[in-house]
Design a protein around this motif. Structure first.
Motif, PDB file in Angstrom:
ATOM      1  N   UNK A 215      24.394  35.081  24.679  1.00 60.22           N
ATOM      2  CA  UNK A 215      23.154  35.780  24.997  1.00 60.22           C
ATOM      3  C   UNK A 215      23.468  37.260  25.251  1.00 60.22           C
ATOM      4  N   UNK A 216      22.531  38.112  24.886  1.00 61.31           N
ATOM      5  CA  UNK A 216      22.727  39.555  25.012  1.00 61.31           C
ATOM      6  C   UNK A 216      22.858  39.971  26.476  1.00 61.31           C
ATOM      7  N   UNK A 217      23.744  40.953  26.713  1.00 60.13           N
ATOM      8  CA  UNK A 217      23.952  41.485  28.056  1.00 60.13           C
ATOM      9  C   UNK A 217      23.378  42.901  28.105  1.00 60.13           C
ATOM     10  N   UNK A 218      22.536  43.201  29.083  1.00 54.70           N
ATOM     11  CA  UNK A 218      21.945  44.546  29.184  1.00 54.70           C
ATOM     12  C   UNK A 218      23.030  45.617  29.298  1.00 54.70           C
ATOM     13  N   UNK A 219      22.781  46.830  28.751  1.00 54.83           N
ATOM     14  CA  UNK A 219      23.766  47.924  28.777  1.00 54.83           C
ATOM     15  C   UNK A 219      24.264  48.242  30.192  1.00 54.83           C
ATOM     16  N   UNK A 220      23.366  48.284  31.170  1.00 50.84           N
ATOM     17  CA  UNK A 220      23.773  48.604  32.537  1.00 50.84           C
ATOM     18  C   UNK A 220      24.747  47.557  33.080  1.00 50.84           C
ATOM     19  N   UNK A 221      24.490  46.283  32.741  1.00 52.68           N
ATOM     20  CA  UNK A 221      25.381  45.205  33.208  1.00 52.68           C
ATOM     21  C   UNK A 221      26.737  45.312  32.507  1.00 52.68           C
ATOM     22  N   UNK A 222      26.732  45.714  31.233  1.00 49.42           N
ATOM     23  CA  UNK A 222      27.995  45.915  30.522  1.00 49.42           C
ATOM     24  C   UNK A 222      28.801  47.027  31.169  1.00 49.42           C
ATOM     25  N   UNK A 223      28.099  48.065  31.599  1.00 54.41           N
ATOM     26  CA  UNK A 223      28.770  49.188  32.271  1.00 54.41           C
ATOM     27  C   UNK A 223      29.405  48.712  33.577  1.00 54.41           C
ATOM     28  N   UNK A 224      28.678  47.866  34.322  1.00 55.28           N
ATOM     29  CA  UNK A 224      29.211  47.324  35.580  1.00 55.28           C
ATOM     30  C   UNK A 224      30.459  46.479  35.318  1.00 55.28           C
ATOM     31  N   UNK A 225      30.447  45.740  34.195  1.00 53.71           N
ATOM     32  CA  UNK A 225      31.608  44.917  33.837  1.00 53.71           C
ATOM     33  C   UNK A 225      32.816  45.793  33.544  1.00 53.71           C
ATOM     34  N   UNK A 226      32.586  46.913  32.849  1.00 55.73           N
ATOM     35  CA  UNK A 226      33.678  47.839  32.508  1.00 55.73           C
ATOM     36  C   UNK A 226      34.224  48.551  33.741  1.00 55.73           C
ATOM     37  N   UNK A 227      33.409  48.683  34.780  1.00 49.76           N
ATOM     38  CA  UNK A 227      33.840  49.386  35.990  1.00 49.76           C
ATOM     39  C   UNK A 227      34.810  48.552  36.836  1.00 49.76           C
ATOM     40  N   UNK A 228      34.794  47.238  36.681  1.00 50.54           N
ATOM     41  CA  UNK A 228      35.698  46.334  37.410  1.00 50.54           C
ATOM     42  C   UNK A 228      35.563  46.464  38.924  1.00 50.54           C
ATOM     43  N   UNK A 229      34.343  46.712  39.392  1.00 53.85           N
ATOM     44  CA  UNK A 229      34.145  46.901  40.827  1.00 53.85           C
ATOM     45  C   UNK A 229      33.791  45.587  41.538  1.00 53.85           C
ATOM     46  N   UNK A 230      33.238  44.656  40.797  1.00 55.21           N
ATOM     47  CA  UNK A 230      32.863  43.373  41.386  1.00 55.21           C
ATOM     48  C   UNK A 230      32.876  42.288  40.311  1.00 55.21           C
ATOM     49  N   UNK A 231      32.901  41.051  40.776  1.00 58.81           N
ATOM     50  CA  UNK A 231      32.891  39.910  39.856  1.00 58.81           C
ATOM     51  C   UNK A 231      31.457  39.683  39.398  1.00 58.81           C
TER      52      UNK A 231
END
Length: 289
Positions: A215-231
Motif C-alpha cells: 500500500x502507498x505510503x504518504x510522502x511525509x511518512x516516508x520522510x519520517x522513515x528516512x529520518x530514523x527518529x522513531x519506529x
C-alpha cells in the motif's frame, strides 16, 4: 567490554539490528522450507500406522472371541448329545405315555439345540474367515505404509543433515541479535511476524509503498522513515517500516531494490499459426522485483 543496554541504543541501530534479525529468521524459514511437506507426511504416516495397528488388534480380539464362542458351542453340542443318549436309554424304561412324551420332547429339544449350535458354529467360522481376510489386508497396508514411512524419514533426515549445521549457526545469530533488541520492541516484532503470512515483521519501502502489503505510503511518512527518529509501522498491515539504505538495500532510480532475477518464460502449446510465424529467439527477461 560492557554490553550495551538495548534501551540506550538509538532508533537507527534498533531498526538495523531488527532488520538483521528478520533476515536471519528468513534464512531459517528458508532452510525449513526445503523440507517441504515431508514432516507433515511423516506425521500422517505415523498416525495412519498407529490407527492400522489399533485396527489389527481389534480384529485379532474379534477372531479370538469367535474362536472361544465356537469352542463353547462345541461343548454345548457334546452336552446335548449326551443328554439325547441318556433320554433314549430312558425311553426303554418308560411306564406310561406321559413319560414317553416328555422324554421325546426333551430329545427333540436337545436335537434342535445341537442344530442351532452347529448353525452358530458355521456363522462364527464364516466370520473368522472374513476377519482373517480383513486382517491380511490391513497387515499388507500397514507393511506398505511402514516402507513409505522409512523412505520419507530417510529423505527428511538427509535434508535435515544438510541444513542442520547452517540452521544452528543462524539460531545462534538470532539469539545474539535478540539480546541486542529492546524486549518490548522484540515482543512487538515477534507478534507482527507471527501474524504476517510471509513471516516478515519489518520491511523496507519499495516504490513509495510498504514492502509487505504494497500500500502507498504518504510522502511525509516516508520522510519520517528516512529520518530514523522513531519506529514507524505501516498503517495498513502493521509491519515495521525501515529505510532501504538503512537496511543495506541498494535502490535503483526507479525506486526498486537492485536485485536481478531471471524469470522463466511461460511454455504454451504450439499452434499451426505459430509454426508458420518466423522464428524468434527467446531472451531471458530480467526483472527488478
Amino acid at each position: 567490554m560492557a554490553k550495551k543496554d538495548p534501551m540506550e541504543m538509538p532508533v537507527e541501530e534498533r531498526l538495523k539490528t531488527l532488520f538483521q534479525l528478520q533476515t536471519t529468521l528468513s534464512g531459517i524459514d528458508e532452510k525449513r522450507a526445503l523440507r517441504g511437506e515431508l514432516p507433515l507426511e511423516v506425521q500422517d504416516l505415523e498416525d495412519e500406522i498407529e490407527g492400522l495397528g489399533t485396527r489389527i488388534e481389534k480384529i485379532q480380539r474379534e477372531i479370538t472371541e469367535f474362536e472361544q464362542a465356537i469352542s463353547m458351542k462345541k461343548g454345548e453340542i457334546e452336552t446335548a448329545k449326551a443328554s439325547v443318549e441318556r433320554y433314549k436309554t430312558q425311553l426303554n424304561d418308560v411306564k406310561n405315555n406321559r413319560e414317553y412324551d416328555t422324554l421325546s420332547k426333551e430329545i427333540e429339544f436337545q436335537t434342535l439345540e445341537i442344530e442351532l449350535c452347529n448353525k452358530k458354529i458355521k456363522e462364527a467360522t464364516a466370520r473368522i474367515e472374513e476377519k482373517k481376510a480383513e486382517l491380511a489386508d490391513s497387515q499388507a497396508v500397514i507393511d506398505d505404509r511402514r516402507q513409505a514411512l522409512e523412505l520419507k524419514k530417510s529423505e527428511l533426515d538427509e535434508i535435515m543433515e544438510e541444513t542442520r549445521a547452517e540452521e544452528e549457526k543462524l539460531k545462534v545469530k538470532v539469539k545474539d541479535l535478540e539480546s541486542k533488541i529492546e524486549p518490548r520492541l522484540l515482543t512487538s516484532f515477534k507478534r507482527i511476524r507471527k501474524n504476517a503470512r510471509n513471516g516478515l515483521g519489518i520491511v523496507y519501502v519499495q516504490r513509495d509503498a510498504c514492502g509487505g502489503c504494497f500500500n502507498k505510503i504518504p510522502p511525509q511518512r516516508q520522510l519520517d522513515i528516512k529520518m530514523h527518529k522513531k519506529v514507524i509501522v505501516c498503517e495498513y498491515c502493521g509491519r515495521i517500516l525501515i529505510d532501504p539504505e538503512l537496511a543495506g538495500v541498494k535502490v535503483t532510480p526507479t525506486g526498486t531494490p537492485d536485485v536481478k532475477k531471471t524469470r522463466k518464460r511461460a511454455i504454451r502449446k504450439t499452434t499451426k499459426k505459430d509454426e508458420d510465424a518466423p522464428e524468434v529467439m527467446d531472451v531471458p527477461e530480467a526483472t527488478a522485483e
